[in-house]
Motif scaffolding. Structure first.
Motif, PDB file in Angstrom:
ATOM      1  N   MET A 165       0.865  -1.174   0.000  1.00 41.57           N
ATOM      2  CA  MET A 165       0.000   0.000   0.000  1.00 41.57           C
ATOM      3  C   MET A 165       0.907   1.231   0.000  1.00 41.57           C
ATOM      4  SD  MET A 165      -3.014  -0.885   2.707  1.00 41.57           S
ATOM      5  CE  MET A 165      -3.264  -2.571   3.262  1.00 41.57           C
ATOM      6  N   THR A 166       0.621   2.167  -0.862  1.00 44.27           N
ATOM      7  CA  THR A 166       1.495   3.331  -1.019  1.00 44.27           C
ATOM      8  C   THR A 166       0.963   4.578  -0.331  1.00 44.27           C
ATOM      9  OG1 THR A 166       0.419   3.827  -3.135  1.00 44.27           O
ATOM     10  CG2 THR A 166       2.425   2.492  -3.206  1.00 44.27           C
ATOM     11  N   THR A 167      -0.355   4.734  -0.268  1.00 41.69           N
ATOM     12  CA  THR A 167      -0.983   5.862   0.430  1.00 41.69           C
ATOM     13  C   THR A 167      -2.132   5.309   1.253  1.00 41.69           C
ATOM     14  OG1 THR A 167      -0.459   7.324  -1.420  1.00 41.69           O
ATOM     15  CG2 THR A 167      -2.060   8.128   0.186  1.00 41.69           C
ATOM     16  N   LEU A 168      -2.129   5.623   2.543  1.00 36.24           N
ATOM     17  CA  LEU A 168      -3.102   5.017   3.455  1.00 36.24           C
ATOM     18  C   LEU A 168      -4.181   6.011   3.873  1.00 36.24           C
ATOM     19  CD1 LEU A 168      -0.583   3.172   5.807  1.00 36.24           C
ATOM     20  CD2 LEU A 168      -1.841   2.195   3.886  1.00 36.24           C
ATOM     21  N   ASN A 169      -5.362   5.444   4.162  1.00 33.39           N
ATOM     22  CA  ASN A 169      -6.418   6.162   4.894  1.00 33.39           C
ATOM     23  C   ASN A 169      -6.884   7.442   4.216  1.00 33.39           C
ATOM     24  OD1 ASN A 169      -6.124   4.196   6.947  1.00 33.39           O
ATOM     25  ND2 ASN A 169      -4.455   5.380   7.865  1.00 33.39           N
ATOM     26  N   ILE A 170      -7.190   7.377   2.935  1.00 31.00           N
ATOM     27  CA  ILE A 170      -7.823   8.509   2.245  1.00 31.00           C
ATOM     28  C   ILE A 170      -9.311   8.432   2.573  1.00 31.00           C
ATOM     29  CG2 ILE A 170      -8.181   9.670   0.041  1.00 31.00           C
ATOM     30  CD1 ILE A 170      -5.772   8.076  -1.024  1.00 31.00           C
ATOM     31  N   VAL A 180      -2.595   1.390  -3.835  1.00 21.63           N
ATOM     32  CA  VAL A 180      -1.699   0.236  -3.875  1.00 21.63           C
ATOM     33  C   VAL A 180      -0.751   0.340  -5.063  1.00 21.63           C
ATOM     34  CG1 VAL A 180      -3.207  -1.334  -2.618  1.00 21.63           C
ATOM     35  CG2 VAL A 180      -3.511  -1.068  -5.080  1.00 21.63           C
ATOM     36  N   ALA A 181       0.397  -0.319  -4.934  1.00 20.61           N
ATOM     37  CA  ALA A 181       1.467  -0.184  -5.925  1.00 20.61           C
ATOM     38  C   ALA A 181       1.196  -0.941  -7.214  1.00 20.61           C
ATOM     39  CB  ALA A 181       2.789  -0.661  -5.327  1.00 20.61           C
ATOM     40  N   LEU A 182       0.348  -1.967  -7.155  1.00 26.04           N
ATOM     41  CA  LEU A 182       0.006  -2.776  -8.326  1.00 26.04           C
ATOM     42  C   LEU A 182      -1.438  -3.236  -8.205  1.00 26.04           C
ATOM     43  CD1 LEU A 182       3.197  -5.038  -8.562  1.00 26.04           C
ATOM     44  CD2 LEU A 182       2.569  -3.256 -10.207  1.00 26.04           C
TER      45      LEU A 182
END
Length: 389
Positions: A165-170, A180-182
């Motif tokens: 996971m690249t950015t959390l809790n939007i 997520v990265a893929l």
């Protein structure tokens, strides 16, 4: 005296009046209605997809017919959202998303959505991976309530299955998005489907068939590896790993009964050169179904484990062998990270002199050798047979 009585009457009158006024005020306060809490309506998860880097995933959501669902402020979802770079890196640029059949696109999109709000704070960092049901039903004919699960984890970082996971809790009013990265692709096959046809798993296949000899079909290992309700991790020794172990053990046995070493080595190599050794009458009294089953189940965990969820310090975990031998210490797992991903991992049997290395290649099934994701579990290829005793 009259003056005193007059003062008492005046004070009593004032007290009664105050009581009446206070009572009246309290009754008036009780009549005020409770304040109404108004539910916000923006942003919804659908609105979050208007971000300039989410155009491809938004197109996929739209084609799959799920935009109204994610726009409903009264529902609650968690979305694992690959951005445009992630979609393209996964082989799903906009042109492909607009062209692939809905029978493929809809399950792909549904597998990225959990029907509840899961923030990173509520995702466990324990072993094994904790599973959450998605909105994807892989076999509606089997059950309308069936849902394929996904495996978020905050151990060694933040992941869904083995995807970072690249950015959390939007935040949205109807849930949360984690970028997520893929693309997190849903599995389409069972563990046995891979073992049955992989050219480098023929010895394990033969061992499973030997272990299942004389067992009622419903209770076989093969049935478990085809059971959608199972959730397993299988460490699969390569054919070369089986050949090496069998050759060494047969050689040692033949030498122990007086066979000259060159003859013992040649005989052992010939016997071990084919997976049919597990059904060969010459070793049937040694490779019994019970013995072989003990070896096979020692290679299986009763839960799903991706390498990114392995411990970074060697730690022992139970295997299916513990169902028959509760006190057995199990196998020891450890992984090494280089940068954001797992660069090495190993599993060690209690009687192995050294740990068996996982063959790291997380390319999705059928091309990879680690973190191979199936409907009922995960496969990791290893370079040694695990020895329980």
């Amino acid at each position: 005296m009259k003056y005193i009585m007059k003062k008492i009457k005046i004070h009593l009158l004032l007290a009664v009046s105050a009581t009446v006024i206070l009572s009246s005020c309290i009754k008036d306060l009780e009549k005020f209605p409770a304040p109404v809490v108004v539910q916000g309506t923006t942003p919804t998860l659908a609105t979050l997809l208007d971000a300039p880097d989410m155009t491809i995933f938004k197109a996929a959501i739209t084609r799959a017919g799920l935009m109204p669902t994610l726009a409903n402020a009264n529902l609650r979802y968690t979305v694992f959202g690959p951005n445009d770079a992630a979609m393209t890196s996964s082989g799903l640029p906009l042109a492909v998303v607009n062209a692939i059949p809905l029978t493929s696109l809809v399950p792909l999109v549904q597998y990225h959505i959990i029907p509840q709000t899961i923030t990173s704070a509520s995702i466990p960092n324990t072993f094994p991976n904790f599973q959450y049901p998605t909105i994807f039903n892989p076999a509606p004919a089997l059950s309308a309530l069936l849902r394929l699960t996904t495996f978020p984890s905050t151990r060694n970082g933040a992941w869904v299955n083995n995807i970072p996971m690249t950015t959390l809790n939007i935040q949205a009013v109807n849930g949360v998005m984690h970028k997520v990265a893929l693309v997190t692709a849903p599995p389409g096959r069972y563990l046995w489907d891979r073992i049955n046809i992989d050219a480098d798993m023929t010895y394990l296949k033969a061992a499973i068939q030997r272990a299942d000899s004389g067992v009622v079909a419903a209770g076989t290992l093969q049935a478990a590896l085809l059971n959608i309700g199972a959730n397993l991790t299988v460490f699969v020794p390569t054919n070369a790993a089986f050949q090496g172990l069998l050759t060494a053990q047969i050689t040692a046995y033949l030498v122990s009964i007086g066979t000259p070493l060159p003859v013992a080595q040649a005989t052992a190599a010939a016997l071990a050169s084919s997976p049919t050794i597990f059904s060969n009458p010459l070793v049937a009294n040694v490779l019994t179904p019970t013995t072989v089953k003990g070896i096979v189940v020692y290679h299986i965990l009763g839960s799903r484990a991706f390498t990114n969820n392995f411990p970074t310090t060697a730690t022992s975990y139970r295997t299916l062998l513990n169902g028959g031998i509760p006190a057995h210490p199990g196998v020891s797992l450890v992984c090494t990270f280089t940068g954001p991903g797992v660069s090495a991992a190993s599993v060690k049997g209690i009687a192995n002199g050294t740990a068996s290395n996982l063959i790291i290649n997380p390319t999705p099934d059928p091309g990879g050798s680690s973190d191979q994701h199936f409907l009922n579990g995960t496969i990791h290829k290893i370079n040694q047979v695990l020895l329980p005793q």
